[in-house]
Design a protein around this motif. Structure first.
Motif, PDB file in Angstrom:
ATOM      1  N   ALA A 206       0.884  -1.298  -0.099  1.00  0.00           N
ATOM      2  CA  ALA A 206      -0.026  -0.154   0.032  1.00  0.00           C
ATOM      3  C   ALA A 206       0.851   1.197  -0.037  1.00  0.00           C
ATOM      4  O   ALA A 206       0.474   2.296   0.340  1.00  0.00           O
ATOM      5  CB  ALA A 206      -0.790  -0.015   1.289  1.00  0.00           C
ATOM      6  N   ALA A 210       4.521   4.203  -6.566  1.00  0.00           N
ATOM      7  CA  ALA A 210       4.184   3.321  -7.483  1.00  0.00           C
ATOM      8  C   ALA A 210       5.267   2.264  -7.621  1.00  0.00           C
ATOM      9  O   ALA A 210       4.840   0.970  -7.706  1.00  0.00           O
ATOM     10  CB  ALA A 210       3.835   3.757  -8.629  1.00  0.00           C
ATOM     11  N   ARG A 213       4.860  -0.467  -4.865  1.00  0.00           N
ATOM     12  CA  ARG A 213       3.746  -1.160  -4.937  1.00  0.00           C
ATOM     13  C   ARG A 213       4.051  -2.235  -6.111  1.00  0.00           C
ATOM     14  O   ARG A 213       3.823  -3.516  -5.941  1.00  0.00           O
ATOM     15  CB  ARG A 213       2.551  -0.319  -5.276  1.00  0.00           C
ATOM     16  CG  ARG A 213       2.195   0.977  -4.248  1.00  0.00           C
ATOM     17  CD  ARG A 213       0.612   1.280  -4.513  1.00  0.00           C
ATOM     18  NE  ARG A 213       0.561   1.846  -5.810  1.00  0.00           N
ATOM     19  CZ  ARG A 213       0.870   2.862  -5.839  1.00  0.00           C
ATOM     20  NH1 ARG A 213       1.116   3.703  -5.010  1.00  0.00           N
ATOM     21  NH2 ARG A 213       0.485   3.502  -7.208  1.00  0.00           N
ATOM     22  N   ALA A 242      -8.012  -2.436  -4.022  1.00  0.00           N
ATOM     23  CA  ALA A 242      -7.379  -1.251  -4.302  1.00  0.00           C
ATOM     24  C   ALA A 242      -6.226  -1.291  -5.312  1.00  0.00           C
ATOM     25  O   ALA A 242      -5.917  -0.687  -6.195  1.00  0.00           O
ATOM     26  CB  ALA A 242      -6.719  -0.854  -2.959  1.00  0.00           C
ATOM     27  N   LEU A 243      -5.298  -2.667  -5.300  1.00  0.00           N
ATOM     28  CA  LEU A 243      -4.445  -3.095  -6.074  1.00  0.00           C
ATOM     29  C   LEU A 243      -5.071  -3.176  -7.661  1.00  0.00           C
ATOM     30  O   LEU A 243      -4.351  -2.823  -8.452  1.00  0.00           O
ATOM     31  CB  LEU A 243      -3.787  -4.167  -5.639  1.00  0.00           C
ATOM     32  CG  LEU A 243      -2.898  -4.294  -4.443  1.00  0.00           C
ATOM     33  CD1 LEU A 243      -2.380  -5.403  -4.072  1.00  0.00           C
ATOM     34  CD2 LEU A 243      -1.835  -3.117  -4.648  1.00  0.00           C
ATOM     35  N   ASP A 246      -5.667   0.146  -9.122  1.00  0.00           N
ATOM     36  CA  ASP A 246      -4.457   0.907  -9.038  1.00  0.00           C
ATOM     37  C   ASP A 246      -4.194   1.947 -10.402  1.00  0.00           C
ATOM     38  O   ASP A 246      -4.676   1.648 -11.162  1.00  0.00           O
ATOM     39  CB  ASP A 246      -3.133   0.351  -8.725  1.00  0.00           C
ATOM     40  CG  ASP A 246      -1.978   1.255  -8.167  1.00  0.00           C
ATOM     41  OD1 ASP A 246      -1.749   1.307  -7.136  1.00  0.00           O
ATOM     42  OD2 ASP A 246      -1.390   1.949  -9.107  1.00  0.00           O
ATOM     43  N   VAL A 251       1.281  -1.817 -11.907  1.00  0.00           N
ATOM     44  CA  VAL A 251       0.709  -2.878 -10.536  1.00  0.00           C
ATOM     45  C   VAL A 251      -0.582  -3.376 -10.972  1.00  0.00           C
ATOM     46  O   VAL A 251      -0.638  -4.685 -10.660  1.00  0.00           O
ATOM     47  CB  VAL A 251       0.451  -1.624  -9.797  1.00  0.00           C
ATOM     48  CG1 VAL A 251      -0.232  -2.140  -8.615  1.00  0.00           C
ATOM     49  CG2 VAL A 251       1.481  -0.706  -9.398  1.00  0.00           C
ATOM     50  N   ARG A 252      -1.498  -3.008 -11.759  1.00  0.00           N
ATOM     51  CA  ARG A 252      -2.637  -3.709 -11.988  1.00  0.00           C
ATOM     52  C   ARG A 252      -2.290  -4.948 -12.980  1.00  0.00           C
ATOM     53  O   ARG A 252      -2.746  -6.074 -12.789  1.00  0.00           O
ATOM     54  CB  ARG A 252      -3.492  -3.070 -12.916  1.00  0.00           C
ATOM     55  CG  ARG A 252      -4.240  -1.840 -12.237  1.00  0.00           C
ATOM     56  CD  ARG A 252      -5.646  -1.247 -12.877  1.00  0.00           C
ATOM     57  NE  ARG A 252      -5.255  -0.820 -14.179  1.00  0.00           N
ATOM     58  CZ  ARG A 252      -4.741   0.034 -14.977  1.00  0.00           C
ATOM     59  NH1 ARG A 252      -4.489   1.095 -14.001  1.00  0.00           N
ATOM     60  NH2 ARG A 252      -4.510   0.481 -16.062  1.00  0.00           N
ATOM     61  N   CYS A 255      -0.660  -7.308 -10.558  1.00  0.00           N
ATOM     62  CA  CYS A 255      -1.558  -8.042  -9.645  1.00  0.00           C
ATOM     63  C   CYS A 255      -2.364  -9.049 -10.189  1.00  0.00           C
ATOM     64  O   CYS A 255      -2.878 -10.083  -9.725  1.00  0.00           O
ATOM     65  CB  CYS A 255      -2.512  -6.876  -9.248  1.00  0.00           C
ATOM     66  SG  CYS A 255      -3.704  -7.290  -8.069  1.00  0.00           S
TER      67      CYS A 255
END
Length: 468
Positions: A206, A210, A213, A242-243, A246, A251-252, A255
């Motif tokens: 969190a 960026a 993360r 939240a991820l 993002d 990050v996405r 994830c």
């Protein structure tokens, strides 16, 4: 060479030294050990920092080779050097030397130094010192009570360090650092400590930066397997929405991949995967960036046995068969046989065959057509030869006949599909039929088609001659 000013030369001298140490026969002759240790002492005691930076990378390999008792003391001098560049080099390789020492008693000289480096005024030193926890190896984890007192506080401080570079470097090595603590071997006894480690991981997941993360998400799946289902539901599951939403595409994307990898290995129960990951996967498939979509499409076959409970995901995949990006269509084509396995052959016939499978088989992009061809073996395994003879082969023959005066590329695709079917099919009526179709291609007027037919027959003959 290890003491010259040119960095490239020094780095190569360190590489050569480590190569030499790793290939020398053991036990090492006493005279050779004396010579090598004497050289290391001269470099440690040099006036200029270049020699000290080089020897920091040499001492771990030298200790692994000789187990000389003076090496930890020499390394301690480097760690306490007043020059930040020397301390940085020492921090970088400290974990490897601790791994060579293998025991808390043997490393008693270096542990206080590690703690000091993790609190160094230079963030470039702290970032390397904290990440060295990932390189100490499994031997220290055999004594979790000790790692709880020594390593765990360093991990906690690193995850909340004021410098984002420190947090970033820890995030890049987090799962290895967590495993070195040894708590997972007795998770019931060290439940509180494992919960604290997971809380530290949540902190970097969190993070405001960026880069931190993105690096942390790369270790999401290993941390799920490390902590188990209970810690996942307590600490990580609330953070997933939240991820997945993002603002940073990387990050996405990571994830999406992490969710796939977390679902493997049996750590998480199937109902939990369906209920928790299903809506997220649907969101990823509708992402504006193809990179995120592709992470799901390329790995969704790992969850093929659960797709029967993910109606939203399946519907989204069907809509993506008409996507403008050919890589997305290729990913959908590779998934269709797995959807047949998950949802049943009737679903494939009524929902997938006409609007998706046959359309993608005629796609203008060769990679998309090849993706359909590569799935023939999976589709045959799921359905069986009789079903293929009844429902798929007539469609392929019809397409081939329709293309006899049209594009030769379509004929090539159908012949490749026949070859894949014959190569994975036991001798049956289907096998005979597809071989006859391949023989049709041998007399085609286009040389490329004849070549593909010949290659297909070669594949069939090789499969027939294989005793297995």
């Amino acid at each position: 060479l290890a003491a010259v000013e040119e960095t490239v030369v020094r780095d190569q001298s360190v590489i050569f030294w480590n190569h030499l140490c790793s290939h020398m026969p053991t036990p090492v002759d006493a005279s050779i050990t004396t010579t090598m240790v004497s050289m290391a002492k001269r470099l440690v005691g040099a006036d200029w920092f270049t020699a000290k930076v080089s020897v920091a990378g040499m001492l771990p390999a030298l200790h692994t080779l000789t187990q000389h008792s003076e090496i930890p003391y020499l390394y301690k001098e480097l760690c306490l050097d007043e020059t930040p560049m020397v301390r940085r080099a020492a921090s970088q390789h400290l974990g490897h030397l601790l791994a060579s020492l293998q025991a808390k008693d043997a490393s008693k000289e270096l542990i206080p130094v590690l703690q000091q480096l993790c609190k160094d005024e230079q963030d470039s030193v702290r970032m390397l010192a904290v990440s060295s926890l990932a390189h100490v190896g499994p031997s220290y984890g055999k004594n979790p009570e000790w790692t709880k007192e020594i390593f765990l506080p360093l991990l906690k401080e690193g995850s909340t360090d004021m410098s984002w570079r420190v947090r970033h470097n820890l995030a890049k090595n987090f799962s290895e650092a967590a495993k070195s603590l040894g708590f997972q071997a007795n998770s019931a006894k060290y439940a509180n400590e494992m919960s604290l480690v997971m809380a530290c991981f949540v902190s970097v997941l969190a993070d405001a930066e960026a880069e931190v993360r993105a690096a942390a998400v790369g270790h999401f799946a290993p941390m799920v397997h490390w902590g188990g289902s209970a810690l996942f539901q307590t600490h990580l599951l609330p953070l997933l929405p939240a991820l997945a939403d993002d603002v940073v595409m990387e990050v996405r994307s990571k994830c999406a991949l992490a969710i796939m990898e977390s679902s493997e290995g049996g750590t998480l129960e199937d109902p939990l995967i369906v209920n928790s990951f299903g809506p997220l996967l649907e969101s990823f498939l509708q992402d504006e960036f193809q990179e995120v979509q592709l992470q799901v499409l390329r790995n969704l076959h790992k969850l093929s046995h659960l797709l029967n409970g993910m109606n939203g995901v399946v519907s989204t995949i069907l809509n993506m068969s008409k996507a403008s990006n050919w890589r997305v269509r290729e990913g959908v084509a590779k998934l269709l046989p797995h959807l047949a396995e998950a949802r049943g052959l009737d679903f494939f016939l009524t929902v997938l065959l006409e609007p998706a499978w046959l359309v993608l088989l005629l796609d203008p992009v060769a990679c998309v057509r090849s993706a359909c061809v590569s799935g023939m073996g999976t589709l045959l395994r799921v359905s069986g030869p009789d079903w293929m003879s009844q429902h798929i082969l007539p469609q392929h023959v019809r397409i081939y006949n329709a293309a006899s005066t049209g594009s030769y590329l379509i004929r090539i695709t159908i012949l490749q599909a026949h070859a894949q079917t014959a190569a994975t099919c036991p001798e049956s009526q289907l096998w005979n039929d597809v071989v006859l179709q391949l023989l049709r291609g041998v007399s085609d007027k286009v040389p490329n088609v004849r070549m593909v037919a010949a290659e297909g027959l070669k594949l069939v003959v090789a499969g027939a001659e294989d005793p297995s």
